[in-house]
Each structure stands twice: as C-alpha cells, then as structure tokens.
Design a protein around this motif. Structure first.
Motif, short mmCIF file in Angstrom:
data_model
loop_
_atom_site.label_atom_id
_atom_site.label_comp_id
_atom_site.label_asym_id
_atom_site.label_seq_id
_atom_site.Cartn_x
_atom_site.Cartn_y
_atom_site.Cartn_z
N ALA A 234 2.76 0.16 9.41
CA ALA A 234 2.93 1.52 9.90
C ALA A 234 3.47 1.54 11.33
O ALA A 234 4.09 2.52 11.76
CB ALA A 234 1.61 2.28 9.83
N THR B 63 1.58 3.58 3.25
CA THR B 63 2.29 2.87 4.32
C THR B 63 3.74 2.62 3.92
O THR B 63 4.67 2.82 4.73
CB THR B 63 1.60 1.53 4.62
OG1 THR B 63 0.25 1.77 5.00
CG2 THR B 63 2.33 0.79 5.73
N GLU C 108 0.85 -1.19 0.00
CA GLU C 108 0.00 0.00 0.00
C GLU C 108 0.90 1.24 0.00
O GLU C 108 1.75 1.39 0.88
CB GLU C 108 -0.90 -0.05 1.23
CG GLU C 108 -2.04 0.95 1.22
CD GLU C 108 -1.58 2.33 1.68
OE1 GLU C 108 -1.99 3.33 1.06
OE2 GLU C 108 -0.82 2.38 2.66
N ASP D 211 -1.92 -7.27 7.24
CA ASP D 211 -2.20 -6.34 6.16
C ASP D 211 -1.08 -5.32 6.05
O ASP D 211 -0.36 -5.05 7.03
CB ASP D 211 -3.53 -5.62 6.40
CG ASP D 211 -4.70 -6.59 6.46
OD1 ASP D 211 -4.73 -7.52 5.64
OD2 ASP D 211 -5.56 -6.40 7.34
N ASP D 212 -0.95 -4.72 4.86
CA ASP D 212 0.11 -3.73 4.65
C ASP D 212 0.05 -2.62 5.68
O ASP D 212 1.09 -2.13 6.16
CB ASP D 212 -0.02 -3.13 3.26
CG ASP D 212 0.24 -4.14 2.14
OD1 ASP D 212 0.58 -5.30 2.46
OD2 ASP D 212 0.09 -3.77 0.97
N TRP D 213 -1.15 -2.22 6.07
CA TRP D 213 -1.30 -1.09 6.99
C TRP D 213 -0.67 -1.38 8.35
O TRP D 213 -0.27 -0.47 9.07
CB TRP D 213 -2.79 -0.73 7.16
CG TRP D 213 -3.40 -0.26 5.89
CD1 TRP D 213 -3.43 1.03 5.41
CD2 TRP D 213 -4.06 -1.05 4.91
NE1 TRP D 213 -4.06 1.08 4.20
CE2 TRP D 213 -4.48 -0.19 3.86
CE3 TRP D 213 -4.35 -2.41 4.80
CZ2 TRP D 213 -5.15 -0.63 2.73
CZ3 TRP D 213 -5.03 -2.86 3.67
CH2 TRP D 213 -5.42 -1.99 2.65
#
Length: 306
Positions: A110, A53, A50, A105-107
């Motif tokens: 963060a 991120t 993403e 998940d990619d998030w």
C-alpha cells in the motif's frame, strides 16, 4: 508427417526487417515490485495478493498512467531479506525521482500508492532521491512470450555481471518481437534487438549520456512519430545526450507529420523531419499470438537541417 517449425516472433521480425524506431510505449512513471515466485503470463494482474491492497495499487497506478512491472535479479539467483518495490518518475526536463521501499506482507505494498503522490506530499514514504543511477530493466517474461525469455535472459545475465546493482529482469514491457528489449528508467529510453554484446555497448553509451540510434526504440515521453524523428536526427548527426534534443513543434496532416527537432545543447543544429505512417499486412506479431494483426509503422520521408 513433419511437424511445423516453431514460430519465434523476434526471428520473424528480423527476417521482415520490422522498423525498430517508434515502438516505445508511453510512460513517465514505473512501479517495480520484486516478486521471487513464478510470474503469471499477465504479470501483476495475475498475482494472488490481498484484494484491497492490490486494487489500491492498481487504481493509483491508473490515475497517473504508471506501468506496473514485476522484477527479480538476473539468473533467478536467490535473494535474501525483504523484497523491494520502487516508484520511478521521469520528467521531460530531465528531472528524475526514485522512491524505494521494502515489503514482506501484501499490505506493505500500500506504500506504493503513497509514493505516487507528489514529492512534497506529507504521506510520501520509502527511500527517495533524485541523484540515484537509473534502473536497467530487461524483459524476460517467458510465460507472456517465448522470445522475451530466450533472448532476454542472456542479456540480463551480461548486464547483471557488469552492473549488478542496476539490473533487474522484468515482466512484459511491450514489443515482444524486438526482444531482447531493455528499458532504462526513469530516463524513459527503450532499446531493442539486443544480444549480450550489443546490450553492453548500448548501456555503456547510455550511462555516459551518449545515446546512439542503433537499437533505439524510442523515448517514452514522445509519440511514435516523434520517436522516429529523434532517432533519424541521432542517425544523421551522431549520438547525443538524452535531453540534448527536444521536439519543438509537431504538425499532423492525416498520416503525415512535420516535426521540428531542436538542438538544445550548444552547437547542435535543429532539424525539420517529415514522417509518414502506414499499416503493414496482417502478421503474427508475438510468439503466442492466436490472431494475425497489422502494425502501424512510421518512416522518415524527409530530413533537413534548419
């Protein structure tokens, strides 16, 4: 017509006798991201994550000069459960910090940016602690360089069988021609020219805090000239702990350095080391390199106990 022999940079470096000491890239902070799919040739930069991120993690890493490495367990064995990430900090006084977390998940990545904050920051996240054992990173990044895969995978396998919880394969760490290379982080110690047998010996000594000059590329908090000086002291006086010696003074005059390596642990002498540098002729330094380039080499020209 006979096809030209395939070029392997590590074989060529050994035939030339390329010096190993002084080749550890700078680094005090490492970001590790477990990635179980295929690794792009440019590692993290090539991942399809993403965008916001990915950019946030990259910017946070740049701010503290952290190296981002993709990791996986040796042998590409199937891992279960969430993937892991880590932020490893090493300090010159020997204080270390590790912070680990998981991502689906990619998030979730963060959280790495928050983990790069100082340890007392309110947003710090993940599983942290200064007393954890070091991480053993073995470069096996075949898409970046063939020798890293060919020479690195047997080393990762041997180390992984001995220390399964500590060992990870990783993407490019620099110095392809010195494969197989191992980084002990966050200690900040590079080893090179390893095979399965010598890697076990080097790591066993390292974990006992008895670093030998053999296979030592350098300490990542030192400049190349300082790394060469410390390796020369270890070769002269014998193995020592990671922080048993410290670079006390460095004076540079063009391509010549005068470096005081002070014995910190009781009973260790101090040394004055003279190091000079020169550039090699242009050569092919990596398996996939399209151009020939020279390398800057540092060599000890004098060593005296003081």
């Amino acid at each position: 017509m006979t096809a030209p022999a395939r070029f392997f940079c590590a074989e060529a470096a050994r035939e030339r006798g390329d010096p190993l000491a002084g080749t550890a890239p700078y680094g005090a902070v490492w970001i590790l991201i477990e990635y179980r799919g295929g690794w792009p040739s440019n590692g993290y930069d090539g991942l399809d994550l993403e965008p916001a991120t990915k950019s946030r993690v990259y910017a946070a890493a740049q701010a503290v000069r952290a190296r981002i490495l993709l990791i996986r367990r040796p042998g590409r064995r199937r891992s279960e459960g969430p993937k892991r990430w880590a932020v490893l900090h090493g300090d010159r006084d020997g204080a270390h910090r590790q912070q680990w977390g998981t991502w689906n998940d990619d998030w979730d990545l963060a959280a790495i940016a928050q983990a790069l904050d100082p340890p007392d920051a309110p947003n710090a996240t993940g599983e942290a602690g200064p007393g954890r054992p070091p991480v053993l990173l073995v470069c096996t990044h075949g898409p970046h360089d063939t020798c890293c895969a060919v020479r690195g995978r047997p080393v990762a396998q041997a180390l992984g069988e001995r220390w399964p919880e500590l060992v990870w394969e990783c993407t490019h760490i620099g110095g392809d021609r010195f494969a197989a290379s191992v980084v002990v982080a966050p200690d900040g110690v590079y080893y090179g020219n390893l095979d399965a047998g010598t890697s076990l010996t080097a790591v066993e000594h390292h974990l006992a805090d008895r670093i030998h000059a053999n296979h030592l590329r350098g300490y990542t908090d030192l400049t190349p000239a300082q790394q060469v000086a410390v390796a020369a002291v270890l070769r002269e006086s014998g193995p020592a702990g990671r922080h048993d010696y410290a670079v006390e003074r460095t004076v540079r005059d063009n391509d010549r350095w005068l470096i005081r390596v002070a014995g910190i642990a009781p009973g260790l002498p101090s040394y004055d080391v003279e190091v000079t540098s020169h550039r090699t002729p242009a050569r092919q330094l990596t398996c996939h390199g399209r151009f020939r380039s020279s390398a800057l080499v540092h060599e000890v020209t004098a060593l005296r106990a003081v």
